[in-house]
Scaffold this motif. Sequence first.
Motif, mmCIF file in Angstrom:
data_model
loop_
_atom_site.group_PDB
_atom_site.id
_atom_site.type_symbol
_atom_site.label_atom_id
_atom_site.label_comp_id
_atom_site.label_asym_id
_atom_site.label_seq_id
_atom_site.Cartn_x
_atom_site.Cartn_y
_atom_site.Cartn_z
ATOM 1 N N VAL A 89 -49.892 35.165 -22.682
ATOM 2 C CA VAL A 89 -49.882 36.041 -23.862
ATOM 3 C C VAL A 89 -49.110 37.321 -23.574
ATOM 4 C CG1 VAL A 89 -51.369 37.356 -25.405
ATOM 5 C CG2 VAL A 89 -52.133 35.144 -24.562
ATOM 6 N N LEU A 90 -48.320 37.753 -24.558
ATOM 7 C CA LEU A 90 -47.568 39.013 -24.452
ATOM 8 C C LEU A 90 -48.159 39.980 -25.482
ATOM 9 C CD1 LEU A 90 -45.099 40.553 -23.313
ATOM 10 C CD2 LEU A 90 -43.713 39.446 -25.043
ATOM 11 N N ILE A 91 -48.696 41.117 -25.025
ATOM 12 C CA ILE A 91 -49.373 42.055 -25.947
ATOM 13 C C ILE A 91 -48.531 43.312 -26.123
ATOM 14 C CG2 ILE A 91 -51.438 43.474 -26.312
ATOM 15 C CD1 ILE A 91 -53.073 41.422 -24.880
ATOM 16 N N LEU A 92 -48.237 43.635 -27.402
ATOM 17 C CA LEU A 92 -47.400 44.807 -27.703
ATOM 18 C C LEU A 92 -48.103 45.751 -28.679
ATOM 19 C CD1 LEU A 92 -44.628 46.332 -27.692
ATOM 20 C CD2 LEU A 92 -43.988 44.904 -29.638
ATOM 21 N N PRO A 93 -48.618 46.915 -28.202
ATOM 22 C CA PRO A 93 -49.241 47.888 -29.108
ATOM 23 C C PRO A 93 -48.215 48.902 -29.612
ATOM 24 C CG PRO A 93 -49.565 48.597 -26.857
ATOM 25 C CD PRO A 93 -48.729 47.334 -26.799
ATOM 26 N N LEU A 94 -48.489 49.545 -30.725
ATOM 27 C CA LEU A 94 -47.718 50.724 -31.129
ATOM 28 C C LEU A 94 -47.998 51.749 -30.034
ATOM 29 C CD1 LEU A 94 -46.135 52.033 -33.616
ATOM 30 C CD2 LEU A 94 -48.316 53.157 -34.113
ATOM 31 N N PRO A 95 -46.989 52.448 -29.508
ATOM 32 C CA PRO A 95 -47.229 53.349 -28.377
ATOM 33 C C PRO A 95 -47.951 54.637 -28.790
ATOM 34 C CG PRO A 95 -44.916 53.395 -28.974
ATOM 35 C CD PRO A 95 -45.557 52.355 -29.825
ATOM 36 N N ALA A 96 -49.202 54.492 -29.263
ATOM 37 C CA ALA A 96 -50.010 55.676 -29.638
ATOM 38 C C ALA A 96 -51.429 55.430 -29.147
ATOM 39 C CB ALA A 96 -49.992 55.856 -31.151
ATOM 40 N N GLN A 97 -52.131 56.493 -28.764
ATOM 41 C CA GLN A 97 -53.444 56.382 -28.140
ATOM 42 C C GLN A 97 -54.384 55.421 -28.866
ATOM 43 O OE1 GLN A 97 -55.172 58.267 -25.182
ATOM 44 N NE2 GLN A 97 -55.998 56.256 -25.636
ATOM 45 N N GLY A 98 -54.540 55.608 -30.180
ATOM 46 C CA GLY A 98 -55.516 54.808 -30.923
ATOM 47 C C GLY A 98 -55.164 53.337 -30.943
ATOM 48 N N HIS A 99 -53.886 53.013 -30.697
ATOM 49 C CA HIS A 99 -53.449 51.607 -30.704
ATOM 50 C C HIS A 99 -53.507 51.023 -29.299
ATOM 51 C CE1 HIS A 99 -51.600 51.614 -34.883
ATOM 52 N NE2 HIS A 99 -52.008 52.861 -34.691
ATOM 53 N N VAL A 100 -53.053 51.821 -28.322
ATOM 54 C CA VAL A 100 -53.094 51.356 -26.920
ATOM 55 C C VAL A 100 -54.545 51.096 -26.518
ATOM 56 C CG1 VAL A 100 -52.701 52.085 -24.531
ATOM 57 C CG2 VAL A 100 -50.946 52.500 -26.270
ATOM 58 N N SER A 101 -55.466 52.005 -26.951
ATOM 59 C CA SER A 101 -56.887 51.870 -26.561
ATOM 60 C C SER A 101 -57.429 50.483 -26.868
ATOM 61 C CB SER A 101 -57.745 52.889 -27.332
ATOM 62 O OG SER A 101 -57.431 54.175 -26.969
ATOM 63 N N SER A 102 -57.341 50.085 -28.122
ATOM 64 C CA SER A 102 -58.004 48.814 -28.496
ATOM 65 C C SER A 102 -57.235 47.610 -27.953
ATOM 66 C CB SER A 102 -58.154 48.719 -30.010
ATOM 67 O OG SER A 102 -56.960 49.078 -30.660
ATOM 68 N N MET A 103 -55.910 47.690 -27.899
ATOM 69 C CA MET A 103 -55.166 46.493 -27.461
ATOM 70 C C MET A 103 -55.256 46.298 -25.945
ATOM 71 S SD MET A 103 -51.999 46.256 -30.143
ATOM 72 C CE MET A 103 -51.796 44.485 -29.954
ATOM 73 N N LEU A 104 -55.486 47.397 -25.208
ATOM 74 C CA LEU A 104 -55.671 47.241 -23.759
ATOM 75 C C LEU A 104 -57.027 46.598 -23.479
ATOM 76 C CD1 LEU A 104 -54.159 47.754 -21.145
ATOM 77 C CD2 LEU A 104 -55.304 49.966 -20.975
ATOM 78 N N LYS A 105 -57.999 46.918 -24.325
ATOM 79 C CA LYS A 105 -59.324 46.287 -24.185
ATOM 80 C C LYS A 105 -59.228 44.797 -24.504
ATOM 81 C CE LYS A 105 -61.708 50.560 -24.650
ATOM 82 N NZ LYS A 105 -61.939 51.664 -25.581
ATOM 83 N N LEU A 106 -58.405 44.467 -25.503
ATOM 84 C CA LEU A 106 -58.187 43.043 -25.816
ATOM 85 C C LEU A 106 -57.540 42.357 -24.617
ATOM 86 C CD1 LEU A 106 -58.101 40.655 -27.805
ATOM 87 C CD2 LEU A 106 -55.840 41.477 -28.515
ATOM 88 N N ALA A 107 -56.579 43.031 -23.991
ATOM 89 C CA ALA A 107 -55.899 42.457 -22.817
ATOM 90 C C ALA A 107 -56.910 42.152 -21.721
ATOM 91 C CB ALA A 107 -54.838 43.432 -22.305
ATOM 92 N N GLU A 108 -57.828 43.093 -21.492
ATOM 93 C CA GLU A 108 -58.821 42.899 -20.432
ATOM 94 C C GLU A 108 -59.748 41.733 -20.784
ATOM 95 O OE1 GLU A 108 -60.429 46.632 -19.181
ATOM 96 O OE2 GLU A 108 -61.552 45.709 -17.527
ATOM 97 N N LEU A 109 -60.114 41.622 -22.035
ATOM 98 C CA LEU A 109 -60.980 40.517 -22.472
ATOM 99 C C LEU A 109 -60.279 39.170 -22.276
ATOM 100 C CD1 LEU A 109 -62.432 42.163 -25.681
ATOM 101 C CD2 LEU A 109 -63.828 41.076 -23.899
ATOM 102 N N LEU A 110 -58.982 39.110 -22.575
ATOM 103 C CA LEU A 110 -58.249 37.852 -22.425
ATOM 104 C C LEU A 110 -58.077 37.509 -20.946
ATOM 105 C CD1 LEU A 110 -55.588 38.289 -25.266
ATOM 106 C CD2 LEU A 110 -57.586 36.776 -25.271
ATOM 107 N N CYS A 111 -57.930 38.561 -20.101
ATOM 108 C CA CYS A 111 -57.869 38.303 -18.646
ATOM 109 C C CYS A 111 -59.191 37.725 -18.168
ATOM 110 C CB CYS A 111 -57.606 39.595 -17.892
ATOM 111 S SG CYS A 111 -55.952 40.206 -18.076
ATOM 112 N N LEU A 112 -60.298 38.317 -18.629
ATOM 113 C CA LEU A 112 -61.630 37.825 -18.230
ATOM 114 C C LEU A 112 -61.805 36.366 -18.667
ATOM 115 C CD1 LEU A 112 -63.871 40.924 -19.091
ATOM 116 C CD2 LEU A 112 -63.516 39.940 -16.804
#
Length: 476
Positions: free
Chosen positions: A16-39
């Motif tokens: 999976v390739l994850i691309l957030p809008l480069p802003a805090q409120g967007h990076v926050s949730s999509m990085l958490k999604l990334a961690e969940l998909l890694c788990l």
Amino acid sequence: GIDRFNKMEPKQVPSVLILPLPAQGHVSSMLKLAELLCLAGLHVTFLNTEQNHQRLVKFTDASSRFTKFPAFRFETLPDIPSDIQNPENLIKEMFAGIDRVIKPAFRELLISGREKAEEWPPVTCIIADGVMSFTIDVAKEFGIPNIAFRTISAACFWAYLCIPKLIQEDELPFKDGDLNKQITCVPGMESFLRRRDLPSFLQAKEFSDPSIQIVHTQSSKSMSSSAFILNSIEELENPMPSHIGTLACAKVYTIGPLSALLSSKKNTTSSTSLRAVDKSCLTWLDSQQLKSVLYVSFGSIAVVTAEQLLEFWYGIVNSGKPFLWVMRPDSIIGERQIPEELMLATKERGCMVDWSPQEEVLEHSSIGGFLTHSGWNSTLEAITAGAPMLCWPYFADQQINSRYVDAVWKIGLDMKDMCERSIIERMVRDLMEDRKDEFMKSSEKIANMVRSCVEEGGSSYRNFERLVEDISSMSL
Ligand code: UDX
């Protein structure tokens, strides 16, 4: 689990390739999604701009947290300009930068990924921020699915998708200045939606307004995504998720709050902050009475004028409540720093920090209320923590979020754009004194529901499992 993929041919490994809008409120949730998909055992590549990546590595444990996942990597894209001091420009500048800089670099990365297949399994699925809808065309070119991730509520996304309907019913643009006029053509919101509750980009005077054009284009383009991920809770937002799925003829995975889902699967918090976090406020909170403190924070983008700042300050001080106030240094229009007399006087009445560990603050037992700009991540975090809210929406999706907090979920009060010290004082007392028990009870009830939906068997837990299955078998 991870072993399921070890048996698969390397070429089939879901990547999976994850691309957030480069802003805090967007990076926050999509990085958490990334961690969940890694788990969940998937290969994940997280794309950040160079500057945001450096901040993430500098201010969080991201580099150590993620290196323990063998199938995770960060990749970086060139930076784009973003002038926070002028949010209206911010939107236009950001989208110009996305087209000019991000899009070519993104495509280049996919091409080189194909050439280095032996180093890393080629991307089999793109999960892109719904506002980066250029990825849909690129995904089609590479024959892979594009899932649109929305960092906003289902209600806000649904309102954006109803723009054609609003225009057809002559509700947009506004014909006059009556902001309390009911809007009755957004299915599911007929009973409580007024003009002033629409996302701010829709409250334009004429339809040619660039921000309304950007939102309209992005939302209608994102309709041709293979599927949608919503950082929300079915029980809180029905029937919007199913309306979205029906309109788009696509699957919708409602898997929020991602913070809560992630912490239900691992026991440590996962900071995603792009600024230095001042943890000293947690010690100050320990010295405060149970549910006595008003927490004040307006997110990473909202700004206030010096006058508005003083109105808030006097309203809060006159309310008599101890307060923990996040004063981002770049958050006061025209000022480079907080007025000195404000800093000194605040010391006795409360605690002031540049940037707080917000999720830990909201979970702290001494928090009795949250004066917020109603950003969606902050709203979800307050809902999860059971912290009643006083909402001062600034722009974007915040107007509709604040209406839901007050009129639908009844877990707080919606100030809208009022900013006058006596009103602020009265509403703080309303929230934390006169109607304290009412708001504590309703907030606690919803917090318990959120906790159960991210536990095994809950709606978000189940939808996330379905998402992993579908990405792995590409049956989107
Ligand atoms: C932006 C938009 O403004 C918001 O409306 C949209 O829903 C998401 O993108 P932002 O304004 O930054 O987000 O607000 P919000 O969504 O609340 O995100 C802020 C994040 O920063 C939250 O996760 C919050 O926990 C964190 N935060 C905020 C801190 O960690 N410390 C702080 O002091 C303030």
